[in-house]
Motif scaffolding. Structure first.
Motif, PDB file in Angstrom:
ATOM      1  N   ILE A 115       5.032   8.850  30.741  1.00 13.29           N
ATOM      2  CA  ILE A 115       5.272   9.150  29.329  1.00 13.29           C
ATOM      3  C   ILE A 115       5.672  10.681  29.192  1.00 13.29           C
ATOM      4  N   PRO A 116       6.802  10.940  28.948  1.00 12.01           N
ATOM      5  CA  PRO A 116       8.055  10.006  28.311  1.00 12.01           C
ATOM      6  C   PRO A 116       8.857   9.850  29.528  1.00 12.01           C
ATOM      7  N   HIS A 117       9.041  10.492  30.555  1.00 12.53           N
ATOM      8  CA  HIS A 117      10.284  10.439  31.384  1.00 12.53           C
ATOM      9  C   HIS A 117      10.540   8.889  31.890  1.00 12.53           C
ATOM     10  N   VAL A 118       9.798   8.153  32.353  1.00 12.35           N
ATOM     11  CA  VAL A 118       9.993   6.696  32.774  1.00 12.35           C
ATOM     12  C   VAL A 118      10.510   5.692  31.409  1.00 12.35           C
ATOM     13  N   THR A 119       9.555   6.086  30.521  1.00 14.71           N
ATOM     14  CA  THR A 119       9.676   5.180  29.389  1.00 14.71           C
ATOM     15  C   THR A 119      10.924   5.633  28.532  1.00 14.71           C
ATOM     16  N   ASN A 120      11.506   6.829  28.575  1.00 14.08           N
ATOM     17  CA  ASN A 120      12.587   7.163  28.158  1.00 14.08           C
ATOM     18  C   ASN A 120      13.809   6.619  28.728  1.00 14.08           C
ATOM     19  N   GLU A 121      13.642   6.443  29.908  1.00 15.60           N
ATOM     20  CA  GLU A 121      14.797   6.024  30.989  1.00 15.60           C
ATOM     21  C   GLU A 121      14.883   4.495  30.633  1.00 15.60           C
ATOM     22  N   ILE A 122      13.728   3.772  30.349  1.00 13.82           N
ATOM     23  CA  ILE A 122      13.815   2.394  30.232  1.00 13.82           C
ATOM     24  C   ILE A 122      14.404   2.237  28.586  1.00 13.82           C
ATOM     25  N   LYS A 123      14.178   3.108  27.627  1.00 12.62           N
ATOM     26  CA  LYS A 123      14.846   3.172  26.426  1.00 12.62           C
ATOM     27  C   LYS A 123      16.487   3.416  26.486  1.00 12.62           C
ATOM     28  N   ASP A 124      16.567   4.400  27.371  1.00 13.02           N
ATOM     29  CA  ASP A 124      18.137   4.576  27.520  1.00 13.02           C
ATOM     30  C   ASP A 124      18.929   3.431  28.153  1.00 13.02           C
ATOM     31  N   PHE A 125      18.235   2.605  28.873  1.00 12.29           N
ATOM     32  CA  PHE A 125      18.815   1.223  29.449  1.00 12.29           C
ATOM     33  C   PHE A 125      18.988   0.396  28.214  1.00 12.29           C
ATOM     34  N   LEU A 126      17.779   0.358  27.319  1.00  8.35           N
ATOM     35  CA  LEU A 126      17.904  -0.777  26.272  1.00  8.35           C
ATOM     36  C   LEU A 126      19.126  -0.245  25.361  1.00  8.35           C
ATOM     37  N   HIS A 127      19.399   0.713  24.967  1.00 10.03           N
ATOM     38  CA  HIS A 127      20.507   1.123  24.069  1.00 10.03           C
ATOM     39  C   HIS A 127      21.933   0.950  24.848  1.00 10.03           C
ATOM     40  N   ILE A 128      22.092   0.878  26.101  1.00  7.33           N
ATOM     41  CA  ILE A 128      23.314   0.519  26.552  1.00  7.33           C
ATOM     42  C   ILE A 128      24.053  -0.658  25.967  1.00  7.33           C
ATOM     43  N   GLY A 129      25.304  -0.500  25.579  1.00  3.87           N
ATOM     44  CA  GLY A 129      26.003  -1.767  24.687  1.00  3.87           C
ATOM     45  C   GLY A 129      25.371  -2.172  23.480  1.00  3.87           C
ATOM     46  N   GLU A 130      24.781  -1.423  22.630  1.00  4.95           N
ATOM     47  CA  GLU A 130      23.961  -1.845  21.545  1.00  4.95           C
ATOM     48  C   GLU A 130      24.937  -2.247  20.361  1.00  4.95           C
ATOM     49  N   ASP A 131      26.384  -1.563  20.586  1.00  7.81           N
ATOM     50  CA  ASP A 131      27.264  -1.850  19.448  1.00  7.81           C
ATOM     51  C   ASP A 131      28.167  -3.007  19.621  1.00  7.81           C
ATOM     52  N   GLU A 132      27.927  -3.632  20.868  1.00  9.12           N
ATOM     53  CA  GLU A 132      28.834  -4.753  21.147  1.00  9.12           C
ATOM     54  C   GLU A 132      28.391  -6.136  20.802  1.00  9.12           C
ATOM     55  N   VAL A 133      27.339  -6.336  20.395  1.00  4.27           N
ATOM     56  CA  VAL A 133      26.644  -7.643  20.026  1.00  4.27           C
ATOM     57  C   VAL A 133      26.030  -7.546  18.907  1.00  4.27           C
ATOM     58  N   ASP A 134      25.565  -8.870  18.143  1.00  2.00           N
ATOM     59  CA  ASP A 134      24.763  -8.991  16.837  1.00  2.00           C
ATOM     60  C   ASP A 134      23.268  -9.051  17.435  1.00  2.00           C
ATOM     61  N   PHE A 135      23.215  -9.576  18.492  1.00  2.02           N
ATOM     62  CA  PHE A 135      21.545  -9.671  18.946  1.00  2.02           C
ATOM     63  C   PHE A 135      21.463  -9.362  20.407  1.00  2.02           C
ATOM     64  N   MET A 136      20.578  -8.335  20.938  1.00  2.00           N
ATOM     65  CA  MET A 136      20.187  -8.265  22.139  1.00  2.00           C
ATOM     66  C   MET A 136      18.634  -8.865  22.482  1.00  2.00           C
ATOM     67  N   LEU A 137      18.939  -9.840  23.547  1.00  2.00           N
ATOM     68  CA  LEU A 137      17.629 -10.534  23.820  1.00  2.00           C
ATOM     69  C   LEU A 137      17.019  -9.921  25.303  1.00  2.00           C
ATOM     70  N   CYS A 138      15.845  -9.324  25.211  1.00  2.00           N
ATOM     71  CA  CYS A 138      15.325  -8.477  26.384  1.00  2.00           C
ATOM     72  C   CYS A 138      13.944  -9.091  26.704  1.00  2.00           C
ATOM     73  N   GLU A 139      13.975  -9.752  27.984  1.00  2.00           N
ATOM     74  CA  GLU A 139      12.898 -10.281  28.646  1.00  2.00           C
ATOM     75  C   GLU A 139      12.186  -9.425  29.527  1.00  2.00           C
ATOM     76  N   ILE A 140      10.863  -9.333  29.438  1.00  2.00           N
ATOM     77  CA  ILE A 140      10.072  -8.562  30.094  1.00  2.00           C
ATOM     78  C   ILE A 140       9.354  -9.382  31.011  1.00  2.00           C
ATOM     79  N   GLY A 141       9.548  -9.166  32.421  1.00  2.00           N
ATOM     80  CA  GLY A 141       9.246 -10.077  33.437  1.00  2.00           C
ATOM     81  C   GLY A 141       7.556  -9.775  33.701  1.00  2.00           C
TER      82      GLY A 141
END
Length: 547
Positions: A115-141
């Motif tokens: 924190i913050p570098h690894v968590t920021n990288e994960i958050k950046d990944f989550l933001h990818i394509g956020e304007d393309e769809v109505d819902f983004m479903l993210c499963e945590i293994g």
């Protein structure tokens, strides 16, 4: 901007988070929303590409060449949305990216921390394509409480705080065990799982509870009370006879309505579930059965061939037959007659694999299918074994084999009808590979075009002479042997557009014998079965009538 649904799991693994995520995605689509599903895996492998199938099941491949978790196969099969490289990330990939940035000096000399570098990288990944769809479903293994999953849980906690209020919800999947001695469902494991989740700052909005028995209203109220979740948002997930019943089952339990209520979407659009009603009808109302042998080397773990088994089921739905799959270990008849193991099957499928173990059995399976006119589908290595069988037993090349096996043994034993890929065209660039290259991500991966021979069986099956399919292999049939093999009767009915790489072979004088270098199972869906699997099961159905 997309609304985010984070799916987590607790109590035990393998409860079906991937299936629940996929079913929810399908239900949201049925209500008119667009969706994308993602998987965040805590393991340190960069991707599953180098994992043994016994460790992790099959590796699912996307059109853009990503090797991903098999849950992405569920996502595609249920929603029809083609997965991308950006829909799967592991701890290994995240840490690798962070360390690359550190080496380049991107962090300007700062101390690199989770924190913050690894968590920021994960958050950046989550933001990818956020304007393309109505819902983004993210499963945590994994499950809550796993030490390696903590950075992901922290990242989604932060992410939900960064987003506008009401933009993110959390869905938690748990187990309600039944104790036969006391004759009751126990809610305590679920309570402890939610307590663990709340301890790291995440409060679930929806609870999905796996159970083998009906959940009484009293128990639902108890779970809601102690887990601080609305009673109507405690959703039961019972065992089903088919995974494709999941969208209808979850809808009956109110999962999609609970999610929309959590987002305060009211009034909610009415769902059109006709597609899934048709799928379930085809599963339960059949005209008969066919028996298919899958001759493989990872048969002890069915998940190693997950997409193949599902694609066969899809072909069965299309043909209104139940497909009974029998797993046959190719090693069993490496050094004995294959007939006692393969008699009585309506069709034979030989899937992909790596290494020499079990290959002689696969070659014998291809020979048995050819000689006894049994429908045969060879996929990847299954095609290569069919070519080697043809070379040995029809074209007179008694020592035909694969360079892969000689490379493993460290000495030359075979005439290499199959050799390692040296170069191929990807897009507008030429890709080169050597035998000694790293294993991970160095195969021919992703979607490639192929040209089919007019008048061939595969052209008839596809209804076109131009196709694109997903690949995952590092060895290829040597085009130098094409003329000799075609003289023996084996037709090279599909080639790469430049004519250098064989994609499909077939025996023209056989009722149905096709080998493909690619993986057609990866693109099959219950509501849109792959053409090869539709026709393969049709051939098996016809063969069963003749027996």
């Amino acid at each position: 901007m997309a609304r985010y649904i984070f799916i987590t799991g607790g109590v035990v693994s393998s409860l079906g988070k991937g299936l629940a995520s996929a079913a929810l995605g399908a239900l949201l689509q049925a209500r008119g929303f667009s969706v994308r599903l993602r998987k965040l895996d805590p393991y340190l492998n960069v991707d599953p590409g180098t994992m043994s199938p016994f460790e992790h099941g099959e590796v699912f491949v996307t059109d853009d060449g990503a090797e991903t978790d098999l849950d992405l196969g569920h996502y595609e099969r249920f929603t029809g949305v083609a997965a991308r490289n950006t829909d799967s990330v592991s701890s290994g990939r995240v840490y690798s990216t962070v360390l690359e940035k550190e080496r380049r000096g991107d962090y300007l000399g700062k101390t690199i921390q989770v924190i913050p570098h690894v968590t920021n990288e994960i958050k950046d990944f989550l933001h990818i394509g956020e304007d393309e769809v109505d819902f983004m479903l993210c499963e945590i293994g994994g499950t809550v409480g796993d030490i390696e999953g903590l950075p992901f849980f922290e990242a989604i906690r932060q992410f939900s705080q960064d987003q506008p209020r009401g933009q993110c919800i959390f869905m938690h999947l748990t187990l309600l065990p039944f104790l036969a001695a006391s004759g009751e469902l126990k809610t305590k494991p679920t309570q402890h799982s939610v307590k663990e989740l709340r301890a790291i700052g995440i409060a679930p909005d929806v609870l999905v509870c796996r159970s083998e028995h009906p959940i009484p209203d009293k128990e639902r109220e108890k779970i809601g009370l102690f887990c601080n979740v609305r009673t109507e948002n405690v959703i039961a997930a019972y065992d089903l006879s088919s995974i494709y019943e999941a969208p209808l089952a979850y809808h009956r339990e109110g999962l999609d309505q609970a999610v929309l209520d959590a987002f305060q979407i009211s009034p909610a659009p009415r769902p059109d579930l006709s597609v899934w009603e048709d799928v379930v009808d085809r599963i339960h109302n059949t005209d008969g059965e066919v028996n298919v042998a899958i001759v493989g080397k990872y048969t002890q773990l069915e998940d190693a061939y997950k997409s193949i088994k599902e694609a066969l089921a899809h072909g069965g739905m299309h043909n209104r037959v139940k497909v009974n799959v029998k797993w046959v270990d190719a090693e069993v008849f490496d050094h004995e007659d294959a007939a006692p193991h393969l008699e009585g099957f309506d069709a034979i499928l030989v899937p992909g694999g790596f290494g020499e173990r079990g290959t002689e059995g696969k070659i014998k399976a291809a020979q048995y299918a050819r000689e006894h006119k049994i429908p045969y589908l060879g996929i990847c290595l299954g095609m290569q074994m069919a070519v080697i069988e043809a070379a040995r037993n029809v074209a007179g090349l008694a020592t035909a084999g694969s360079e892969e096996f000689d490379h493993e043994a460290g000495k030359k034993r075979f005439e290499p009808v199959v050799y390692h890929l040296k170069e191929w065209v990807q897009g507008n660039a030429k890709v080169s590979r050597k035998l000694g290259d790293d294993k991970g991500g160095t195969m021919r991966l992703g979607s490639y075009d192929a040209s089919l021979k007019a008048g061939s069986r595969v052209a008839e099956v596809y209804g076109t002479t131009a196709i694109d399919e997903r690949h995952r292999h590092r060895y290829e049939v040597d085009i130098a042997y094409r003329e000799k093999l075609e003289q023996a009767g084996l037709c090279f009915s599909g080639m790469s557009p430049d004519g250098s790489l064989p994609e499909i072979v077939e025996w023209s004088d056989h009722p149905w014998f096709i080998g493909v270098q690619f993986h057609p199972e990866l693109k099959s869906k219950p509501f849109n079965p792959h053409p090869l699997f539709k026709d393969f099961v049709r051939a098996a159905k016809e063969n069963s009538r003749l027996v």
